[in-house]
Design an enzyme around this catalytic site. Sequence first.
Site, PDB file in Angstrom:
ATOM      1  N   THR A  43      53.177  21.224  28.170  1.00  0.00           N
ATOM      2  CA  THR A  43      53.929  22.146  29.020  1.00  0.00           C
ATOM      3  C   THR A  43      53.297  22.276  30.398  1.00  0.00           C
ATOM      4  O   THR A  43      53.957  22.704  31.347  1.00  0.00           O
ATOM      5  CB  THR A  43      54.004  23.543  28.380  1.00  0.00           C
ATOM      6  N   SER A  75      23.904   9.316  31.952  1.00  0.00           N
ATOM      7  CA  SER A  75      24.462  10.100  30.851  1.00  0.00           C
ATOM      8  C   SER A  75      23.631   9.900  29.593  1.00  0.00           C
ATOM      9  O   SER A  75      23.352   8.768  29.196  1.00  0.00           O
ATOM     10  CB  SER A  75      25.912   9.685  30.565  1.00  0.00           C
ATOM     11  N   GLY A 128      36.779  11.832  23.054  1.00  0.00           N
ATOM     12  CA  GLY A 128      37.914  11.182  22.417  1.00  0.00           C
ATOM     13  C   GLY A 128      38.548  11.970  21.300  1.00  0.00           C
ATOM     14  O   GLY A 128      39.390  11.451  20.571  1.00  0.00           O
ATOM     15  N   GLY A 130      40.274  14.895  21.733  1.00  0.00           N
ATOM     16  CA  GLY A 130      41.316  15.787  22.207  1.00  0.00           C
ATOM     17  C   GLY A 130      40.801  17.164  22.573  1.00  0.00           C
ATOM     18  O   GLY A 130      41.568  18.128  22.618  1.00  0.00           O
ATOM     19  N   ASP A 178      43.499  21.474  31.116  1.00  0.00           N
ATOM     20  CA  ASP A 178      42.130  21.244  30.667  1.00  0.00           C
ATOM     21  C   ASP A 178      41.106  21.821  31.637  1.00  0.00           C
ATOM     22  O   ASP A 178      40.165  22.518  31.248  1.00  0.00           O
ATOM     23  CB  ASP A 178      41.873  19.747  30.471  1.00  0.00           C
ATOM     24  N   TYR A 230      50.507   8.763  27.298  1.00  0.00           N
ATOM     25  CA  TYR A 230      50.599  10.054  27.979  1.00  0.00           C
ATOM     26  C   TYR A 230      51.419   9.925  29.272  1.00  0.00           C
ATOM     27  O   TYR A 230      52.305  10.731  29.549  1.00  0.00           O
ATOM     28  CB  TYR A 230      49.194  10.565  28.267  1.00  0.00           C
TER      29      TYR A 230
END
Length: 387
Positions: A43, A75, A128, A130, A178, A230
């Site tokens: 949305t 990292s 990965g 979500g 996000d 996506y």
Amino acid sequence: MSGVLPDEEAAAGAAEAFAARFGAAPEGVWAAPGRVNVIGEHTDYNGGSVLPVALPHTVRAAAARRDDGRLVLVSAQHPGEDADVAVADLAPGTPGGWAGYPAGVVEQVRAAAAGGLSLLVDGDVPAGAGLSSSAALECAVALAVRDLLGLGWGPDDLVDVARRAENDFVGAPTGILDQSASVLCTAGHALHLDTRDRSWDQVPLDLEAAGLALLVVDSGTTHSHAESGYGERRRQCEEAARRLGVDYLCDLPGTDALAALDDGTDEGAVLLRRAWHVVTEDARVAEVVDLLRAGADPRGTGPVLTAGHASLRDDFEVSVPELDAVVEAALAAGAYGARMVGGGFGGSAVALVDAGAVEAVSAAVAERAGAPRSYVVVPAAGARRLQ
């Protein structure tokens, strides 16, 4: 929550790793959380509302300024994949891989960062799954860059900088859900965000007091917004809105107008299903928010979550068999509601369960769906400076 370090310990670990790698202490350590969305998938780029909570899991960024014009990125989760590039040479694809996310933040302030930066990132947001590990990375780095370079960004600026890094530098066409969750969420609350006008408020979510728990189950199937379907879903939504004469699908007052999309073609039927999900999902967000604000038993939100999964599976077609299996196993084991979370094509599912049933539901899901990891989510704080 298993595997989550207290802020002080997490900051010390990142600072020590930075000093070991760069030979000096960082100028600071910043953190930003991953998120799980209670309700409101797909949305955000359709002008609708979302209801995420921040995870206790964070990405930490230890950083310091340089004087040689280089951006050096390290990292802890990607050993041997360091990036060392001139700030002047930053461009989409340079650097690539995990380093593209922090580089996309720095690229937007190329002039201010001309002297260079050293960045070491560490974290425990599952990648990965979500749970927005990429947004957590972007937001932690955006905070670090803001403070180190004295940029004076407010919350909306941080969200926009982080989102542009993902959209324009990495090439993943996500909305603002996000990054907004990572920056704006507060402990003990869900963030009710209207993505059209960017107004927001905090909705109390004290599941513990109700004897409930929000269980996140990693299906074990990873996904990537930049490589999954996506972008295709987003383009379909934009086309449906164009055909209906609105800027965003969530501008529609309900589902009555959607029948106009079904023009007898296969494409029209697909657009109808995509738009149906978006409009009904926006209504589900409103329903859950109204229930929580009214002080109703949160168990009443369970069927709404399950209905959201059915729509994501059947209308938006972004679920996968592994996610469906997790949802079905959780419901069979007594969950009040369950659904996939995130953009889809892999990742995690969330289930609303009695607090005393967490272990039993987790075991049942592991046995029936083979899901390797599960976490109990307590709504946590948003992005912050740790040191």
